[in-house]
Every structure is written in structure tokens, then in C-alpha cells.
Write a protein that holds these residues in place. Sequence first.
Motif, PDB file in Angstrom:
ATOM      1  N   ASP A  19       0.886  -0.876   0.633  1.00 47.27           N
ATOM      2  CA  ASP A  19       0.110   0.067   0.364  1.00 47.27           C
ATOM      3  C   ASP A  19       0.939   1.173  -0.234  1.00 47.27           C
ATOM      4  OD1 ASP A  19      -1.822   2.315   1.332  1.00 47.27           O
ATOM      5  OD2 ASP A  19      -2.808   0.685   1.934  1.00 47.27           O
ATOM      6  N   PRO A  20       0.763   2.166  -0.345  1.00 49.06           N
ATOM      7  CA  PRO A  20       1.550   3.380  -1.120  1.00 49.06           C
ATOM      8  C   PRO A  20       1.871   3.864   0.495  1.00 49.06           C
ATOM      9  CG  PRO A  20       0.202   3.654  -3.161  1.00 49.06           C
ATOM     10  CD  PRO A  20      -0.637   1.906  -1.857  1.00 49.06           C
ATOM     11  N   ARG A  21       0.343   4.223   1.098  1.00 48.71           N
ATOM     12  CA  ARG A  21       0.319   5.431   2.127  1.00 48.71           C
ATOM     13  C   ARG A  21       1.118   4.357   3.486  1.00 48.71           C
ATOM     14  NH1 ARG A  21      -1.942   8.597   4.835  1.00 48.71           N
ATOM     15  NH2 ARG A  21      -3.065   9.170   3.205  1.00 48.71           N
ATOM     16  N   HIS A  22       0.856   2.936   3.265  1.00 46.96           N
ATOM     17  CA  HIS A  22       2.492   2.221   4.359  1.00 46.96           C
ATOM     18  C   HIS A  22       3.511   3.005   4.025  1.00 46.96           C
ATOM     19  CE1 HIS A  22      -1.230  -1.059   4.895  1.00 46.96           C
ATOM     20  NE2 HIS A  22      -1.289   1.026   5.538  1.00 46.96           N
ATOM     21  N   VAL A  23       3.889   2.083   1.913  1.00 50.57           N
ATOM     22  CA  VAL A  23       5.515   2.938   1.439  1.00 50.57           C
ATOM     23  C   VAL A  23       6.227   3.889   2.316  1.00 50.57           C
ATOM     24  CG1 VAL A  23       7.070   3.307   0.126  1.00 50.57           C
ATOM     25  CG2 VAL A  23       5.132   1.230  -0.289  1.00 50.57           C
ATOM     26  N   ALA A  24       4.467   5.169   2.837  1.00 53.13           N
ATOM     27  CA  ALA A  24       4.783   6.657   2.635  1.00 53.13           C
ATOM     28  C   ALA A  24       5.248   6.589   4.070  1.00 53.13           C
ATOM     29  CB  ALA A  24       3.445   7.643   2.371  1.00 53.13           C
ATOM     30  N   GLU A  25       4.330   6.289   5.466  1.00 50.52           N
ATOM     31  CA  GLU A  25       4.783   6.433   6.548  1.00 50.52           C
ATOM     32  C   GLU A  25       6.002   5.494   7.170  1.00 50.52           C
ATOM     33  OE1 GLU A  25      -0.165   5.621   7.896  1.00 50.52           O
ATOM     34  OE2 GLU A  25       1.300   3.670   8.141  1.00 50.52           O
ATOM     35  N   VAL A  26       6.918   4.552   6.301  1.00 50.19           N
ATOM     36  CA  VAL A  26       7.955   4.337   6.574  1.00 50.19           C
ATOM     37  C   VAL A  26       8.827   5.182   6.412  1.00 50.19           C
ATOM     38  CG1 VAL A  26       9.540   2.441   5.989  1.00 50.19           C
ATOM     39  CG2 VAL A  26       7.604   1.643   6.770  1.00 50.19           C
ATOM     40  N   ARG A  27       8.650   5.624   5.012  1.00 49.40           N
ATOM     41  CA  ARG A  27       9.731   6.957   4.294  1.00 49.40           C
ATOM     42  C   ARG A  27       9.239   8.077   5.507  1.00 49.40           C
ATOM     43  NH1 ARG A  27       9.626   9.499  -0.640  1.00 49.40           N
ATOM     44  NH2 ARG A  27      10.995  10.460  -0.068  1.00 49.40           N
ATOM     45  N   SER A  28       8.305   8.563   5.843  1.00 50.57           N
ATOM     46  CA  SER A  28       8.267   9.532   6.657  1.00 50.57           C
ATOM     47  C   SER A  28       8.996   9.269   8.129  1.00 50.57           C
ATOM     48  CB  SER A  28       6.444  10.050   7.474  1.00 50.57           C
ATOM     49  OG  SER A  28       6.442  10.769   8.185  1.00 50.57           O
ATOM     50  N   THR A  29       9.153   7.811   8.642  1.00 56.23           N
ATOM     51  CA  THR A  29       9.509   7.644   9.646  1.00 56.23           C
ATOM     52  C   THR A  29      11.073   7.860  10.144  1.00 56.23           C
ATOM     53  OG1 THR A  29       7.503   6.509  10.308  1.00 56.23           O
ATOM     54  CG2 THR A  29       9.586   6.135  11.845  1.00 56.23           C
ATOM     55  N   LEU A  30      11.788   6.933   8.936  1.00 61.38           N
ATOM     56  CA  LEU A  30      13.205   6.345   8.743  1.00 61.38           C
ATOM     57  C   LEU A  30      13.473   7.969   7.876  1.00 61.38           C
ATOM     58  CD1 LEU A  30      13.464   3.565   6.423  1.00 61.38           C
ATOM     59  CD2 LEU A  30      13.968   3.621   8.633  1.00 61.38           C
ATOM     60  N   GLU A  31      13.084   8.844   6.924  1.00 62.69           N
ATOM     61  CA  GLU A  31      13.712   9.954   6.774  1.00 62.69           C
ATOM     62  C   GLU A  31      13.894  10.816   7.671  1.00 62.69           C
ATOM     63  OE1 GLU A  31      12.805  11.112   2.863  1.00 62.69           O
ATOM     64  OE2 GLU A  31      12.765   9.306   2.364  1.00 62.69           O
ATOM     65  N   SER A  32      12.721  11.059   8.440  1.00 68.38           N
ATOM     66  CA  SER A  32      12.367  12.770   9.548  1.00 68.38           C
ATOM     67  C   SER A  32      13.629  11.978  10.795  1.00 68.38           C
ATOM     68  CB  SER A  32      10.893  12.930   9.789  1.00 68.38           C
ATOM     69  OG  SER A  32      10.675  11.508  10.245  1.00 68.38           O
ATOM     70  N   SER A  33      13.992  11.005  11.417  1.00 66.96           N
ATOM     71  CA  SER A  33      14.776   9.934  12.114  1.00 66.96           C
ATOM     72  C   SER A  33      16.160  10.772  11.868  1.00 66.96           C
ATOM     73  CB  SER A  33      14.186   8.573  12.957  1.00 66.96           C
ATOM     74  OG  SER A  33      13.055   8.689  13.289  1.00 66.96           O
ATOM     75  N   ALA A  34      17.017  10.751  10.154  1.00 65.97           N
ATOM     76  CA  ALA A  34      17.536  10.821   9.910  1.00 65.97           C
ATOM     77  C   ALA A  34      17.395  11.339   9.337  1.00 65.97           C
ATOM     78  CB  ALA A  34      17.777   9.981   8.266  1.00 65.97           C
ATOM     79  N   ALA A  35      17.623  13.091   9.184  1.00 65.97           N
ATOM     80  CA  ALA A  35      17.079  14.438   8.724  1.00 65.97           C
ATOM     81  C   ALA A  35      17.618  14.447  10.339  1.00 65.97           C
ATOM     82  CB  ALA A  35      16.051  14.695   8.539  1.00 65.97           C
ATOM     83  N   ARG A  36      17.301  14.639  11.247  1.00 63.10           N
ATOM     84  CA  ARG A  36      17.390  14.592  12.689  1.00 63.10           C
ATOM     85  C   ARG A  36      18.574  14.882  13.445  1.00 63.10           C
ATOM     86  NH1 ARG A  36      13.856  16.510  16.630  1.00 63.10           N
ATOM     87  NH2 ARG A  36      12.494  15.521  15.813  1.00 63.10           N
ATOM     88  N   LEU A  37      19.207  13.375  12.518  1.00 65.00           N
ATOM     89  CA  LEU A  37      20.393  13.189  13.549  1.00 65.00           C
ATOM     90  C   LEU A  37      21.402  13.251  12.382  1.00 65.00           C
ATOM     91  CD1 LEU A  37      20.142   9.254  13.661  1.00 65.00           C
ATOM     92  CD2 LEU A  37      20.487  11.400  15.605  1.00 65.00           C
ATOM     93  N   ALA A  38      21.002  13.917  11.622  1.00 64.66           N
ATOM     94  CA  ALA A  38      21.959  14.676  10.176  1.00 64.66           C
ATOM     95  C   ALA A  38      22.300  16.190  10.766  1.00 64.66           C
ATOM     96  CB  ALA A  38      21.229  14.339   8.863  1.00 64.66           C
ATOM     97  N   ALA A  39      21.256  16.468  10.978  1.00 62.58           N
ATOM     98  CA  ALA A  39      21.108  18.436  11.799  1.00 62.58           C
ATOM     99  C   ALA A  39      23.029  18.418  12.689  1.00 62.58           C
ATOM    100  CB  ALA A  39      20.019  18.726  11.558  1.00 62.58           C
ATOM    101  N   GLN A  40      22.650  16.973  13.456  1.00 65.62           N
ATOM    102  CA  GLN A  40      23.679  17.340  14.510  1.00 65.62           C
ATOM    103  C   GLN A  40      24.821  16.720  13.921  1.00 65.62           C
ATOM    104  OE1 GLN A  40      21.142  14.654  17.356  1.00 65.62           O
ATOM    105  NE2 GLN A  40      19.134  15.754  17.444  1.00 65.62           N
ATOM    106  N   ARG A  41      24.981  15.761  12.712  1.00 64.09           N
ATOM    107  CA  ARG A  41      25.758  15.041  13.074  1.00 64.09           C
ATOM    108  C   ARG A  41      27.038  15.339  11.495  1.00 64.09           C
ATOM    109  NH1 ARG A  41      24.324   8.647  14.736  1.00 64.09           N
ATOM    110  NH2 ARG A  41      23.482   9.464  16.333  1.00 64.09           N
ATOM    111  N   ARG A  42      26.087  15.988  10.484  1.00 64.97           N
ATOM    112  CA  ARG A  42      26.374  16.161   9.296  1.00 64.97           C
ATOM    113  C   ARG A  42      27.840  17.195   9.633  1.00 64.97           C
ATOM    114  NH1 ARG A  42      27.934  20.564   9.189  1.00 64.97           N
ATOM    115  NH2 ARG A  42      26.845  22.626   9.111  1.00 64.97           N
TER     116      ARG A  42
END
Length: 228
Positions: free
Chosen positions: A92-115
Amino acid sequence: MVLSSPRRSALSDQVIAQLRNQITSGEWPVGSRIPTEPELVELLGVARNTVREAVRALAHNGLLDIRQGSGTYVIATSELAGVMHRRFAGSDPRHVAEVRSTLESSAARLAAQRRTERDMRQLEALLARREESWAAGDAEHFVTLDAAFHQAVVAASHNDVLTGLYADLGDVLRDWLRGDVGRELRPENHMDHGRLVAAIRAGDGDAAAAEAASYPFMCLRSPSPADG
């Protein structure tokens, strides 16, 4: 008990390793057709049966797809990516979107701290190339660059497990993005990722996470070409 020849098995393993390396190194990218069986025999200097055995093994593991009358194509960059693609390609595209949102938001937060500054140069270069491909109207190239941009954001988190997991889901995510974008790039579907890059450079984890979390659902709400 009948045992196979250790020498032959070792040779087959070597050929499998060489072919896998061509895939994981990017020499044979996802979607590309690999050399024909006779070409591989000549390139590798081994018997046809050894090549055939190696190709079938990689197809069984999900890296290659043997298409009768067309050739053999790369469909994943690792065994796990192949499993992910087979398991979740029709999700289901919505389920894919939910996984993307979870992974990418967590990664972006860490990237802001560690880039690092190198991470920022990579992100800014990919962002510029992404915009150029959009302006050129090349949908397939845009999908490739957009996926590379998001992978770079995740890589900037400097979390090897998160980066590896996202990479293994990459083929599923690219298929989903390709279906969402369609064959034609339309102005109403364009998303500016400049704010995300700016938030990461500024070290603003909250803003970076919020930006990254919203993109997958913005794609989901975008009308498809079939909607007219």
C-alpha cells in the motif's frame, strides 16, 4: 553420499563474487542489462555452465532478473534489497509513505546534529542536479537524483544501520516514487527540498525532521497522471 567437486564450487563462488561486485559497486546499476552469457564467458574466461550457474544463483538471491528473449537485468544491489523488493514492491503506498516518513525524519534530525562539511557539499550538489533534471523534464533522471538526494540525507546521519536499512529499501522507494512522478514532470508535483538542506546546515534538528517527515505524504496527495 555424492560430493560436488570443491574446485568447481570454488570457481563458481569466485564468479558469483565478481558479478556481485559489479552490481554492488554500481558498475551495473539497478535497471541495467548485464552482458550476455557469451560475453561473460569471454570476459571471465570460464565455461558457459559456470557463468550460467553464477547468474542463476544471483537471480535466486534477488539481485538479477532473467527475462527470456530480453536478457538479464539488475533489480537489486544486495540480497537483502532483493528480498525487500520482492516482499514490499506491491505494498500500500500509504504504508510505504509512513515508513519513509519515519526513517527519513529520524535521519534528518541526526544529520542536522552530525553532518560534516563534506556531507553538506554532497547534499547541495545533489539538490542542484535534482533541480536541473526537473527543469529538463527528464522524469527517470529526476527519480534517480531524488532517490540519491534522500539517500545522502540518511547517510549524513552517520548511523550505519539506518543508512544500510534505507539503502536496502531503496529499490522499493524508487519504484514508488517512479509511479508517483509518472512519465511527465508536472509543476504542481514539484517539492522544494532547499529548506531541508538549510535546516541540516543550520543544525536545526526539529526543522529538518519536520521537513523530511512531510515529503512522503505530499507525494501521496499529488494527483497521478491518470487522474488528468
